[in-house]
Design an enzyme around this catalytic site. Sequence first.
Site, PDB file in Angstrom:
ATOM      1  N   ALA A 199       0.850  -1.195   0.000  1.00 38.88           N
ATOM      2  CA  ALA A 199       0.000   0.000   0.000  1.00 38.88           C
ATOM      3  C   ALA A 199       0.881   1.238   0.000  1.00 38.88           C
ATOM      4  O   ALA A 199       2.055   1.185   0.353  1.00 38.88           O
ATOM      5  CB  ALA A 199      -0.915  -0.003   1.219  1.00 38.88           C
ATOM      6  N   ASP A 200       0.265   2.335  -0.405  1.00 42.88           N
ATOM      7  CA  ASP A 200       0.935   3.626  -0.341  1.00 42.88           C
ATOM      8  C   ASP A 200      -0.092   4.662   0.071  1.00 42.88           C
ATOM      9  O   ASP A 200      -1.235   4.628  -0.403  1.00 42.88           O
ATOM     10  CB  ASP A 200       1.543   4.007  -1.687  1.00 42.88           C
ATOM     11  N   THR A 201       0.299   5.545   0.959  1.00 43.01           N
ATOM     12  CA  THR A 201      -0.591   6.622   1.402  1.00 43.01           C
ATOM     13  C   THR A 201       0.048   7.954   1.059  1.00 43.01           C
ATOM     14  O   THR A 201       1.222   8.181   1.357  1.00 43.01           O
ATOM     15  CB  THR A 201      -0.864   6.524   2.916  1.00 43.01           C
ATOM     16  N   ALA A 232      -3.573   3.775  -1.832  1.00 45.43           N
ATOM     17  CA  ALA A 232      -3.693   2.764  -2.873  1.00 45.43           C
ATOM     18  C   ALA A 232      -3.220   1.434  -2.307  1.00 45.43           C
ATOM     19  O   ALA A 232      -2.233   1.377  -1.577  1.00 45.43           O
ATOM     20  CB  ALA A 232      -2.852   3.150  -4.083  1.00 45.43           C
TER      21      ALA A 232
END
Length: 187
Positions: A67-69, A104
């Site tokens: 994930a990426d924030t 994401a």
Amino acid sequence: MKLVLGSASPRRLDLLATIGIVPDAVRPADIDETPRPRELPRPYCARMAAEKAAAVQAAGDEIVLCADTTVALGRRILGKPESAAEAAKFLTDMAGRRHTVITAVAVKRGAQVWERVVETAVKMKRLSDDELNSYLASGEWQGKAGGYGIQGRAGAFIPWIQGSFSAVVGLPLAETATLLNAAGYQA
């Protein structure tokens, strides 16, 4: 199937634990997270999650979760600040305004990848000099997109959100569970 978390984030481990998921392994992806020139926040965030998933090596019986924030203020990407001065700039720019937190998620099993992008609208109150300086002195801003973590002291700065609280922390749980299920993972 075994689950590999492709992230060094303790917050993501904690969030997974709240829904009864404990990864079999943790293998953070090592990628260049520099935004491309004129890259917009949502496509940037989706690209980061997909690139992380692609970078994590996995055996045939392993599912990879990455994930990426990203924090977006309009079209600007506010990544992880490199200094207290940059964190102060981010927080000052967001104070009294709404911003978007984009997370994401990419789940990989073999050559197949399932992806989802979740956007949450967040309003930060205006910050007094004392509030800002106290928060910066705490060091809590370090390693956090936009320079704050809603699950910590900065939660007192956020009077309103619309969307997924867990996505703002770093992993949208409902969407993540759906992607893991699609990939064949059973908790």
